[in-house]
Design an enzyme around this catalytic site. Sequence first.
Site, PDB file in Angstrom:
ATOM      1  N   ASP A  18      76.938  30.752   8.091  1.00 25.51           N
ATOM      2  CA  ASP A  18      76.250  31.131   9.337  1.00 25.51           C
ATOM      3  C   ASP A  18      75.076  32.105   9.167  1.00 25.51           C
ATOM      4  O   ASP A  18      74.950  33.067   9.942  1.00 25.51           O
ATOM      5  CB  ASP A  18      77.267  31.712  10.341  1.00 25.51           C
ATOM      6  CG  ASP A  18      78.343  30.719  10.759  1.00 25.51           C
ATOM      7  OD1 ASP A  18      78.324  29.569  10.263  1.00 25.51           O
ATOM      8  OD2 ASP A  18      79.226  31.085  11.556  1.00 25.51           O
ATOM      9  N   ASP A  56      77.020  27.776  12.846  1.00 27.33           N
ATOM     10  CA  ASP A  56      77.685  27.865  14.130  1.00 27.33           C
ATOM     11  C   ASP A  56      76.818  27.033  15.081  1.00 27.33           C
ATOM     12  O   ASP A  56      75.589  27.227  15.116  1.00 27.33           O
ATOM     13  CB  ASP A  56      77.712  29.350  14.531  1.00 27.33           C
ATOM     14  CG  ASP A  56      78.928  29.743  15.344  1.00 27.33           C
ATOM     15  OD1 ASP A  56      80.002  29.157  15.157  1.00 27.33           O
ATOM     16  OD2 ASP A  56      78.795  30.669  16.170  1.00 27.33           O
ATOM     17  N   HIS A  58      77.011  25.628  18.811  1.00 23.69           N
ATOM     18  CA  HIS A  58      77.715  25.519  20.089  1.00 23.69           C
ATOM     19  C   HIS A  58      76.901  24.779  21.140  1.00 23.69           C
ATOM     20  O   HIS A  58      75.697  24.997  21.267  1.00 23.69           O
ATOM     21  CB  HIS A  58      78.016  26.916  20.647  1.00 23.69           C
ATOM     22  CG  HIS A  58      78.864  27.773  19.761  1.00 23.69           C
ATOM     23  ND1 HIS A  58      79.998  27.321  19.141  1.00 23.69           N
ATOM     24  CD2 HIS A  58      78.736  29.089  19.395  1.00 23.69           C
ATOM     25  CE1 HIS A  58      80.533  28.305  18.441  1.00 23.69           C
ATOM     26  NE2 HIS A  58      79.787  29.384  18.567  1.00 23.69           N
ATOM     27  N   HIS A  62      79.573  26.881  26.146  1.00 26.08           N
ATOM     28  CA  HIS A  62      80.713  26.892  25.212  1.00 26.08           C
ATOM     29  C   HIS A  62      81.774  27.898  25.641  1.00 26.08           C
ATOM     30  O   HIS A  62      81.465  28.954  26.212  1.00 26.08           O
ATOM     31  CB  HIS A  62      80.212  27.244  23.799  1.00 26.08           C
ATOM     32  CG  HIS A  62      81.248  27.069  22.732  1.00 26.08           C
ATOM     33  ND1 HIS A  62      81.755  28.131  22.021  1.00 26.08           N
ATOM     34  CD2 HIS A  62      81.866  25.960  22.271  1.00 26.08           C
ATOM     35  CE1 HIS A  62      82.645  27.670  21.148  1.00 26.08           C
ATOM     36  NE2 HIS A  62      82.728  26.359  21.268  1.00 26.08           N
ATOM     37  N   LYS A 116      79.788  23.674  12.869  1.00 28.47           N
ATOM     38  CA  LYS A 116      81.137  23.987  13.383  1.00 28.47           C
ATOM     39  C   LYS A 116      81.024  24.649  14.749  1.00 28.47           C
ATOM     40  O   LYS A 116      79.983  25.214  15.086  1.00 28.47           O
ATOM     41  CB  LYS A 116      81.891  24.893  12.402  1.00 28.47           C
ATOM     42  CG  LYS A 116      81.234  26.241  12.193  1.00 28.47           C
ATOM     43  CD  LYS A 116      82.005  27.080  11.200  1.00 28.47           C
ATOM     44  CE  LYS A 116      81.354  28.447  11.045  1.00 28.47           C
ATOM     45  NZ  LYS A 116      81.297  29.234  12.286  1.00 28.47           N
ATOM     46  N   CYS A 161      83.561  34.993  10.824  1.00 28.63           N
ATOM     47  CA  CYS A 161      83.583  33.665  10.189  1.00 28.63           C
ATOM     48  C   CYS A 161      83.784  33.723   8.682  1.00 28.63           C
ATOM     49  O   CYS A 161      84.447  32.846   8.116  1.00 28.63           O
ATOM     50  CB  CYS A 161      82.328  32.898  10.578  1.00 28.63           C
ATOM     51  SG  CYS A 161      82.356  32.417  12.334  1.00 28.63           S
TER      52      CYS A 161
HETATM   53  C1  VGL Z   1      80.599  34.276  14.495  1.00 25.83           C
HETATM   54  C2  VGL Z   1      81.179  35.365  16.441  1.00 25.83           C
HETATM   55  C3  VGL Z   1      81.046  34.182  17.142  1.00 25.83           C
HETATM   56  C4  VGL Z   1      80.337  34.337  13.021  1.00 25.83           C
HETATM   57  C5  VGL Z   1      80.471  33.092  15.200  1.00 25.83           C
HETATM   58  O1  VGL Z   1      79.590  33.492  12.493  1.00 25.83           O
HETATM   59  O2  VGL Z   1      80.883  35.253  12.365  1.00 25.83           O
HETATM   60  N1  VGL Z   1      80.954  35.393  15.124  1.00 25.83           N
HETATM   61  N2  VGL Z   1      80.700  33.054  16.508  1.00 25.83           N
HETATM   62 ZN    ZN Z   2      80.104  31.293  17.556  1.00 22.56          ZN
END
Ligand code: VGL
Ligand code: ZN
Length: 215
Positions: A18, A56, A58, A62, A116, A161
């Site tokens: 991410d 990430d 979404h 979401h 994801k 994540c």
């Molecule tokens: C993440 C919060 C929400 C991350 C993703 O990539 O760590 N954190 N969505």
């Molecule tokens: Zn997220």
Amino acid sequence: MSMNGFTITPTTALLVIDVQNDFCPGGNLAVEEGDRVIPVINSIAGRFPLVVATRDWHPQGHVSFASSHPGKEIQDTVRVDDIEQILWPDHCVQGTAGAEFHPDLDLRPINLVLHKGAKQGLDSYSAFFENDKKTETGLRSYLGGLGFDRVVVCGLAADVCVYFTAVDARGIGFETAVIWDATRGVDIPAGSVDEARRDMEQRGAAIIDSGDLTS
Ligand code: VGL
Ligand code: ZN
């Protein structure tokens, strides 16, 4: 400093989690110093026989967005289908600039980009399993099918994540290391990053610095 090392073998994959604009300074869910991981990742990625990067990804509205739950605020939690969901600002919306990789990330060494969190009602922190802890993303099969049994995890965020990816990697039997100088955390509530680090170590993940990687 860590006292650990970790060897990049022919079956060791790098997982870049991410590294997207929304998690870097100026983004909608900015992680402090999030962009500092990028030069470190760029300097090591070419040494791995396989690199997987996640995004990430979404849809609008979401389940993880506070804005999707009237009356709720960021960092509140809701229960959806028996899963505790922390609420975040709108972030990494499919097709927006915030969902793009940070422009400084070198994309050339990346073999696979895994999206994801794309299901409206189910979040996915880990690169291996969605947050129901059952639905696979396909990464286990992809890595296993290619004979990979070791992963090195880096990127954002250390306590979300990256953490859940490292925990799941251990849970399904991968030798696992996390590159501490190539990750940064949200750290809400304060102490979350330390707690995540301790828990990953306790589950058998090596916490290393990029300089401790041997080939
Ligand atoms: C993440 C919060 C929400 C991350 C993703 O990539 O760590 N954190 N969505
Ligand atoms: Zn997220």
